[in-house]
Motif scaffolding. Sequence first.
Motif, mmCIF file in Angstrom:
data_model
loop_
_atom_site.group_PDB
_atom_site.id
_atom_site.type_symbol
_atom_site.label_atom_id
_atom_site.label_comp_id
_atom_site.label_asym_id
_atom_site.label_seq_id
_atom_site.Cartn_x
_atom_site.Cartn_y
_atom_site.Cartn_z
ATOM 1 N N PHE A 27 -10.581 13.428 14.848
ATOM 2 C CA PHE A 27 -11.735 13.245 13.942
ATOM 3 C C PHE A 27 -11.841 14.257 12.856
ATOM 4 C CE2 PHE A 27 -13.772 16.843 15.740
ATOM 5 C CZ PHE A 27 -13.192 17.002 17.136
ATOM 6 N N ARG B 200 -8.938 15.469 11.249
ATOM 7 C CA ARG B 200 -8.059 14.696 10.414
ATOM 8 C C ARG B 200 -8.620 13.840 9.420
ATOM 9 N NH1 ARG B 200 -3.638 11.080 12.508
ATOM 10 N NH2 ARG B 200 -5.383 9.922 12.900
ATOM 11 N N THR B 201 -9.704 13.115 10.155
ATOM 12 C CA THR B 201 -10.495 12.068 9.572
ATOM 13 C C THR B 201 -11.416 12.670 8.507
ATOM 14 O OG1 THR B 201 -10.625 10.555 11.357
ATOM 15 C CG2 THR B 201 -12.067 10.024 9.464
ATOM 16 N N ARG C 234 -10.907 15.558 7.043
ATOM 17 C CA ARG C 234 -10.370 16.339 5.878
ATOM 18 C C ARG C 234 -9.821 15.192 4.911
ATOM 19 N NH1 ARG C 234 -5.369 19.325 7.773
ATOM 20 N NH2 ARG C 234 -5.191 19.881 5.377
ATOM 21 N N LEU D 3 -14.045 16.393 3.043
ATOM 22 C CA LEU D 3 -15.250 17.302 3.338
ATOM 23 C C LEU D 3 -14.704 18.493 2.985
ATOM 24 C CD1 LEU D 3 -16.687 15.951 6.623
ATOM 25 C CD2 LEU D 3 -17.060 15.212 4.161
ATOM 26 N N SER D 4 -15.803 19.750 2.658
ATOM 27 C CA SER D 4 -15.185 21.060 2.652
ATOM 28 C C SER D 4 -14.703 21.757 3.680
ATOM 29 C CB SER D 4 -16.556 21.846 1.970
ATOM 30 O OG SER D 4 -17.225 21.962 2.957
ATOM 31 N N PRO D 5 -13.885 22.736 3.469
ATOM 32 C CA PRO D 5 -13.134 23.224 4.461
ATOM 33 C C PRO D 5 -14.039 23.917 5.403
ATOM 34 C CG PRO D 5 -12.146 23.961 2.789
ATOM 35 C CD PRO D 5 -13.435 23.062 2.115
ATOM 36 N N LYS E 229 -17.284 22.806 6.161
ATOM 37 C CA LYS E 229 -17.919 21.537 6.787
ATOM 38 C C LYS E 229 -16.777 21.347 8.026
ATOM 39 C CE LYS E 229 -21.210 18.665 6.824
ATOM 40 N NZ LYS E 229 -22.700 18.841 6.793
ATOM 41 N N THR F 287 -18.886 22.431 11.193
ATOM 42 C CA THR F 287 -19.549 21.104 11.693
ATOM 43 C C THR F 287 -18.643 20.351 12.543
ATOM 44 O OG1 THR F 287 -20.871 21.590 9.647
ATOM 45 C CG2 THR F 287 -21.270 19.348 11.161
ATOM 46 N N TYR F 288 -17.401 20.094 12.292
ATOM 47 C CA TYR F 288 -16.700 19.152 12.901
ATOM 48 C C TYR F 288 -15.739 19.831 14.033
ATOM 49 C CZ TYR F 288 -18.186 15.268 9.957
ATOM 50 O OH TYR F 288 -18.852 14.264 9.548
ATOM 51 N N ARG G 177 -18.228 22.642 16.581
ATOM 52 C CA ARG G 177 -19.238 22.101 17.456
ATOM 53 C C ARG G 177 -18.550 21.395 18.755
ATOM 54 N NH1 ARG G 177 -24.525 19.793 14.182
ATOM 55 N NH2 ARG G 177 -24.732 21.553 12.829
ATOM 56 N N ASN G 178 -17.335 20.870 18.308
ATOM 57 C CA ASN G 178 -16.845 20.199 19.468
ATOM 58 C C ASN G 178 -16.046 21.144 19.998
ATOM 59 O OD1 ASN G 178 -16.605 16.771 19.271
ATOM 60 N ND2 ASN G 178 -16.585 17.689 17.224
ATOM 61 N N ARG H 149 -8.973 18.055 -2.434
ATOM 62 C CA ARG H 149 -10.233 17.458 -1.893
ATOM 63 C C ARG H 149 -10.810 16.529 -2.608
ATOM 64 N NH1 ARG H 149 -12.141 22.496 -0.787
ATOM 65 N NH2 ARG H 149 -14.134 22.088 -1.853
ATOM 66 N N PHE I 177 -8.071 4.954 9.763
ATOM 67 C CA PHE I 177 -7.048 5.626 10.710
ATOM 68 C C PHE I 177 -7.317 4.559 11.983
ATOM 69 C CE2 PHE I 177 -7.977 9.524 8.698
ATOM 70 C CZ PHE I 177 -6.747 10.078 8.594
ATOM 71 N N THR J 134 -11.309 7.700 18.487
ATOM 72 C CA THR J 134 -11.029 9.210 18.251
ATOM 73 C C THR J 134 -11.107 9.641 17.016
ATOM 74 O OG1 THR J 134 -8.807 8.849 18.236
ATOM 75 C CG2 THR J 134 -9.577 9.318 20.640
ATOM 76 N N ALA J 135 -10.888 8.818 15.957
ATOM 77 C CA ALA J 135 -11.090 9.002 14.544
ATOM 78 C C ALA J 135 -12.427 9.453 14.178
ATOM 79 C CB ALA J 135 -10.507 7.986 13.817
ATOM 80 N N ASN K 250 -16.127 11.669 14.731
ATOM 81 C CA ASN K 250 -16.545 12.840 15.441
ATOM 82 C C ASN K 250 -17.334 12.338 16.578
ATOM 83 O OD1 ASN K 250 -17.741 15.094 16.275
ATOM 84 N ND2 ASN K 250 -18.049 15.916 14.219
ATOM 85 N N ILE L 143 -19.309 13.767 18.659
ATOM 86 C CA ILE L 143 -20.906 14.457 18.928
ATOM 87 C C ILE L 143 -21.781 14.009 17.623
ATOM 88 C CG2 ILE L 143 -19.944 15.556 20.962
ATOM 89 C CD1 ILE L 143 -20.139 18.089 18.950
ATOM 90 N N ALA M 223 -20.350 15.055 0.029
ATOM 91 C CA ALA M 223 -19.628 15.701 0.011
ATOM 92 C C ALA M 223 -18.867 15.596 -1.604
ATOM 93 C CB ALA M 223 -18.311 15.801 0.671
#
Lengths: 282, 341, 324
Positions: B239, B241-242, B244, B248-250, B252, B256-257, B260-261, C88, C99, C104-105, C107, C109, C122
């Motif tokens: 997730f 990798r998704t 990125r 999304l900003s570094p 974030k 956030t990704y 938090r996990n 970016r 993917f 799993t791809a 998030n 939570i 973004a």
Amino acid sequence: MSGATLRHIRHVVATNPVTLAAVLLFAAILLAALLGARLAPLDPLQTDVARALRPPSAVNWFGTDHLGRDVFSRTLVATRLDLLIAVSAVSLSFVAGCAVGALTGYFGGLADRVVGRLVDVLMAFPLFVLAMAMVAALGNTVANIIYATAIINLPFYIRFARAEVNLRRAAGYVLSARLAGASDGRILARVLVPNIMPVMVVQMSLNMGWAILNAAGLSFIGMGVKPPTPEWGIMVAQGASHVTSGHWWVALFPGLALVVTVFAFNLLGDGLRDIVDPRRRT
Amino acid sequence: MGRVSLRFVLGRVLAALPVLAGVVVLTFVLMRLLPADPAAFYATGPAMGPAEVEALRRQLGLDRTVAEQLLIYLRDLGTGNLGRSMVTGQPVTEDLALRLPASVELTIAGFLLALLVALPLGILAATRPDSAIDHLTRVIATTGVSMPTFVTGLVLIFVFYFLLGWAPDPTSRYDLFLPQSPRLTGFLTLDTLVDGNWEQFGAVAARLVLPAATMALFAIAPLARMTRASMLAALQGDFVRTARALGLSPAKVLLTYALRNALIPVVTMMGMVLSYMLGANVLVEKVFAWPGIGSYALDALVASDYAPVQGFVLVVAAIFVVLNLVVDLVYAAVDPRVGLG
Amino acid sequence: MTAAAPLLRVRDLTLEFVTRGGTVRALDAVGLAVAEGETVGVVGESGSGKSVMALAVMGLLDRAGRITAGGVEYRGRRIEALPERELRRLRGPEIAMVFQNPRTALNPIRPVGRQLVDVIRAHRALGRRAAEAEAVAMLRAVRITDPEARMGAYPFELSGGMCQRVMIALALACAPRLVIADEPTTGLDVTTQAVIMDLVAGLAAERAMAALFITHDLALAAEHCHRIVVMHAGQVVETATPGRLFAAPAHPYTRQLARSTPGEATTVATLETVPGNLPDLTDPCLPACRYAARCPLVAPRCLTERPPRTEPWPGHAVFCWNPA
């Protein structure tokens, strides 16, 4: 031990010089434990109030304590007792934990659930406090420090051995042993227990440092070892009151011995883990 | 996230009850095994004859059977009666209530300090594996778990009080020459703040630093290690990798990704560390003469005064059970996959 | 932009990974092009370097990956030369990726609606409300029923197919010109696979997006793509339209692959697997043609000399010393 294992060990030691350093340090500590009393330059119990609280010098490498005893000799001689307490305690909980954990993990059932509950209760105590209470209850002796330390370590070994056996009870080699007519007892003793040994031994070496800290902590608060016996925890306790007046060596040298010993065991445990199971490295 | 169901909370509370019951019984058994007869211990005065000892034994309930003693003990527990300390002459409940805030304040301060260091260290080490900061984290972690708290405390006292003179006298909680603030919570930092007693607040905070740092030094190691490991795993997660790949900003992605996990397993570790610190309190309180429940229990232990020790063990174990419950609930609040059952 | 210049061009891309077990030479002079609006399939066994190539196109290779020759051009710009900040800006509005393993791809939570809002905000200066409305519209576009209610759902509360729809919505949320779908149907059941493929292909056509489908399933690629690139062990072996590829496969590997594809085999008896295994890519002495060890038509020079590019038909290229 096969050639491949030896090669792997050589590889781990070669690529990780820290493990090699830990092995050497461990050897030195072992030597001090075995020969400490002979190597000590001065009598660790000989008091000389005229020479009390002398700073480190050529004669007293680590200085002298409030009774004029040589801190270096005392620190060296104490190695054996501190190691003895930790090794006995960990061995006890290792053997008992492996046995109980393997049996409950293999057979399951009511006994498994009851033991599981007991382990929960035991782990619901802050362990050091539990050990404290146990030594108070059983009597203030070195043997009881060993038992108390063994008991507070027991839940971890039971849980670990139980989980490892449970994981393997349906493994191919267990099923094939059963098909070959092996009894439950035989499967446990000859197949499962030898199989979980490597991970358990790693657990034991990682646990050893903790056991040393625990035992020293108990004697620091005045349980178990009685003065004038040289022991690191009690030496730190006796030196503690002199630290604020600048006589640091009385407490800090035995403290340092404690730190170095625990450090060596922890590094050794990490190294062993790399050898047994490289994936678990964090 | 507020999705934790009432059923889950109730289930957890119910699951904690048998453990709590086990703790109570085990404490009782342990304390009754005490070899020293406390009545005989206190009856060493010249005025004490066998009759007085016997009277004292009756007063303490030591002449009853163990089963009766357990029942009395349970009844007393139910009414909040933990017996009377022979050293202070006060009810143990009052003594503990008086001293508990000092211990809790110290533990919380140490824990927060540890988090403040361990989380950034673990995150940095995970984002730059095999860099200098990663190696530094490993060294700090291994050293941290190898340092007995009582040695750490003495080293800190020696360096910061004796050598540098930065720290105030390490055997008091507040400045005796400054006016004291009225007791509201027992947490001196809070009480002085509420009172607006800035000078005393400064003195109290300064006296909290060394013992809290001693507690923190041990706690940093497991927290930083766990943060690093779980952050490393999260950063390698699909997730992340998704996130990125979607630009999304570094910040974030990292906070956030990944973070938090990664914090989910760290929450469990926090519970274990906090409970360990509750036990380590005893040693730190002894080194710094901190007037908490740990040093209270130690004094009692030395005097074979077992009601305070029993009360202490019980209180700490109860806090521990509650703490585990809180960890479970926090865990469920952070991870939506738990806590709906 | 002239019509002749492709949207994406991968030119002689050579790439290796430095690992503990040795250097993995993952890609060897890989070339392909995707025109605006074109759908290209990349087909090969797992381990053939398809996914690595996709990550290189996105600029998402991890530290261990190193481009040693060639490169990736997107609308004339060299991807590997762009700073992270520029990359970016590209990811999302220009190139997006779907993917495999949608569970799993995503998030685990974070509610899926929040994840969509994260992506939208973004790249576009939208307020929270507007972004949420946009996210609901995206969920509706990927045919998720009751999208407003699904916004608050966590991935574990959705089925695999539903998660993949969310993944597609995430990828298409910023209307990219090129979408890369890496095994988008792996792990889904057969009926869901077809639905998801139709959905992606339909959305790509509807929005005039170019698409790069990465799959091990030749039949699936043939059904949805304008052109197919066949890869083996980090090398491109053949490129052609699906029709040509099945009618006249020129490379021995493609012929094996076509024969092992259920759609084309008439009976189970004629269904074959490609014999042999992929070569070990850490081997420092790999043959020039990496199919040599498995090839029934192997000749001595296959081991030493790079196979030449020949065109048996306009738009049909093959890299082989013994093409059919």
